[in-house]
Design a protein around this motif. Structure first.
Motif, short mmCIF file in Angstrom:
data_model
loop_
_atom_site.label_atom_id
_atom_site.label_comp_id
_atom_site.label_asym_id
_atom_site.label_seq_id
_atom_site.Cartn_x
_atom_site.Cartn_y
_atom_site.Cartn_z
N ALA A 1 0.84 -1.19 0.00
CA ALA A 1 0.00 0.00 0.00
C ALA A 1 0.88 1.24 0.00
O ALA A 1 1.85 1.33 0.75
N VAL A 2 0.54 2.17 -0.87
CA VAL A 2 1.29 3.41 -0.98
C VAL A 2 0.32 4.56 -0.80
O VAL A 2 -0.79 4.56 -1.34
N SER A 3 0.74 5.56 -0.04
CA SER A 3 -0.09 6.73 0.20
C SER A 3 0.49 7.92 -0.55
O SER A 3 1.68 8.22 -0.42
N LEU A 4 -0.34 8.57 -1.35
CA LEU A 4 0.08 9.76 -2.09
C LEU A 4 -0.64 10.98 -1.55
O LEU A 4 -1.82 10.93 -1.24
N ASP A 5 0.08 12.09 -1.45
CA ASP A 5 -0.52 13.36 -1.02
C ASP A 5 -1.00 14.08 -2.28
O ASP A 5 -0.24 14.77 -2.93
N LEU A 6 -2.26 13.87 -2.61
CA LEU A 6 -2.81 14.42 -3.85
C LEU A 6 -3.93 15.41 -3.56
O LEU A 6 -4.96 15.41 -4.21
N LEU B 1 1.53 7.12 -26.32
CA LEU B 1 1.22 7.89 -25.12
C LEU B 1 -0.14 7.55 -24.54
O LEU B 1 -1.15 7.60 -25.24
N ARG B 2 -0.16 7.25 -23.27
CA ARG B 2 -1.42 7.11 -22.55
C ARG B 2 -1.92 8.49 -22.13
O ARG B 2 -3.10 8.69 -21.92
N HIS B 3 -0.98 9.46 -21.99
CA HIS B 3 -1.34 10.80 -21.54
C HIS B 3 -0.25 11.78 -21.98
O HIS B 3 0.93 11.44 -22.00
N ALA B 4 -0.68 12.97 -22.34
CA ALA B 4 0.26 14.03 -22.70
C ALA B 4 -0.17 15.33 -22.06
O ALA B 4 -1.37 15.65 -22.00
N VAL B 5 0.80 16.08 -21.58
CA VAL B 5 0.56 17.42 -21.04
C VAL B 5 1.37 18.39 -21.88
O VAL B 5 2.56 18.17 -22.10
N ILE B 6 0.72 19.43 -22.36
CA ILE B 6 1.45 20.52 -23.00
C ILE B 6 1.24 21.75 -22.13
O ILE B 6 0.12 22.24 -21.96
N LYS C 1 -1.06 25.09 -11.61
CA LYS C 1 -1.09 24.33 -12.86
C LYS C 1 -0.01 23.23 -12.88
O LYS C 1 -0.29 22.10 -13.25
N SER C 2 1.19 23.56 -12.46
CA SER C 2 2.28 22.58 -12.49
C SER C 2 2.04 21.45 -11.49
O SER C 2 2.26 20.28 -11.81
N ARG C 3 1.58 21.79 -10.31
CA ARG C 3 1.28 20.75 -9.31
C ARG C 3 0.13 19.87 -9.79
O ARG C 3 0.17 18.66 -9.66
N PHE C 4 -0.90 20.50 -10.36
CA PHE C 4 -2.02 19.73 -10.90
C PHE C 4 -1.52 18.78 -12.00
O PHE C 4 -1.90 17.61 -12.04
N ALA C 5 -0.66 19.28 -12.88
CA ALA C 5 -0.12 18.45 -13.97
C ALA C 5 0.68 17.28 -13.41
O ALA C 5 0.60 16.16 -13.92
N ALA C 6 1.47 17.51 -12.37
CA ALA C 6 2.26 16.44 -11.77
C ALA C 6 1.35 15.37 -11.15
O ALA C 6 1.59 14.16 -11.32
N ILE C 7 0.30 15.81 -10.47
CA ILE C 7 -0.67 14.87 -9.90
C ILE C 7 -1.36 14.10 -11.02
O ILE C 7 -1.51 12.88 -10.96
N ASP C 8 -1.77 14.82 -12.06
CA ASP C 8 -2.46 14.22 -13.20
C ASP C 8 -1.58 13.16 -13.87
O ASP C 8 -2.03 12.05 -14.15
N CYS C 9 -0.32 13.48 -14.09
CA CYS C 9 0.61 12.53 -14.72
C CYS C 9 0.81 11.30 -13.84
O CYS C 9 0.84 10.17 -14.34
N THR C 10 0.93 11.50 -12.56
CA THR C 10 1.14 10.39 -11.64
C THR C 10 -0.08 9.47 -11.60
O THR C 10 0.05 8.24 -11.70
#
Length: 167
Positions: A2-7, A126-131, A34-43
């Motif tokens: 089990a892994v806990s993420l702070d999202l 790509l399963r996902h892309a962020v520009i 925006k950058s934090r949201f993108a990092a969460i989204d990518c993860t």
């Protein structure tokens, strides 16, 4: 294991995250996250086994974060991604801007500042892309490189940027 993420997302980030559209555009001012949201989204997208369309996605289906320059991606997004994904990170290649999650999915950062950089983004499935800062990236990058790579998997995309006068 089990892994806990702070999202933790603020209310408007949650609103965007909860929207079922596979392709999203965020035009928000500085400080919105925006950058934090993108990092969460990518993860989150990197940890999924099945995408929004019900298609199984594997570790060969990568994630690409692309912005105007590689140095911008490395300076702004990269430290945030490493912090957000730390609990589920298997490997990091600092020079290449490549983070590999515990399930083998790769998150690659890149810049669109030269033809050589854009050519390096070709060939991905790509399963996902962020520009990020999409107003500063040539639209052909999405139309010719990113869009077709996302379509191969019925993937998702996120375009984010800060408003520019006249754009």
């Amino acid at each position: 294991m089990a892994v806990s993420l702070d999202l933790m997302l603020h209310p408007t980030q949650s609103q965007v995250n909860d929207n079922p559209s596979p392709h999203k555009v965020i035009c928000a001012g500085r400080g919105w996250g925006k950058s934090r949201f993108a990092a969460i989204d990518c993860t989150i997208k990197g940890l999924q086994d099945v995408n929004w369309a019900g298609r199984r996605v594997g570790e060969e289906d990568a994630i690409l974060y692309l912005t105007d320059t590689f140095s911008h991606a490395k300076r702004i997004f990269w430290p945030i991604l490493k912090m957000v994904a730390r609990p589920v990170t298997a490997a990091i290649n600092e020079n290449e801007g490549l983070l590999t999650l515990i399930n083998g999915v790769r998150i690659q950062i890149a810049g669109a500042d030269s033809q050589e950089s854009i050519d390096r983004a070709r060939g991905y499935i790509l399963r996902h892309a962020v520009i990020d800062e999409f107003a500063d990236v040539d639209p052909n990058v999405y139309n010719i490189v990113v869009g077709p790579a996302v379509m191969k998997t019925n993937g998702t995309s996120l375009l984010i940027g800060t408003p520019h006068k006249g754009k």
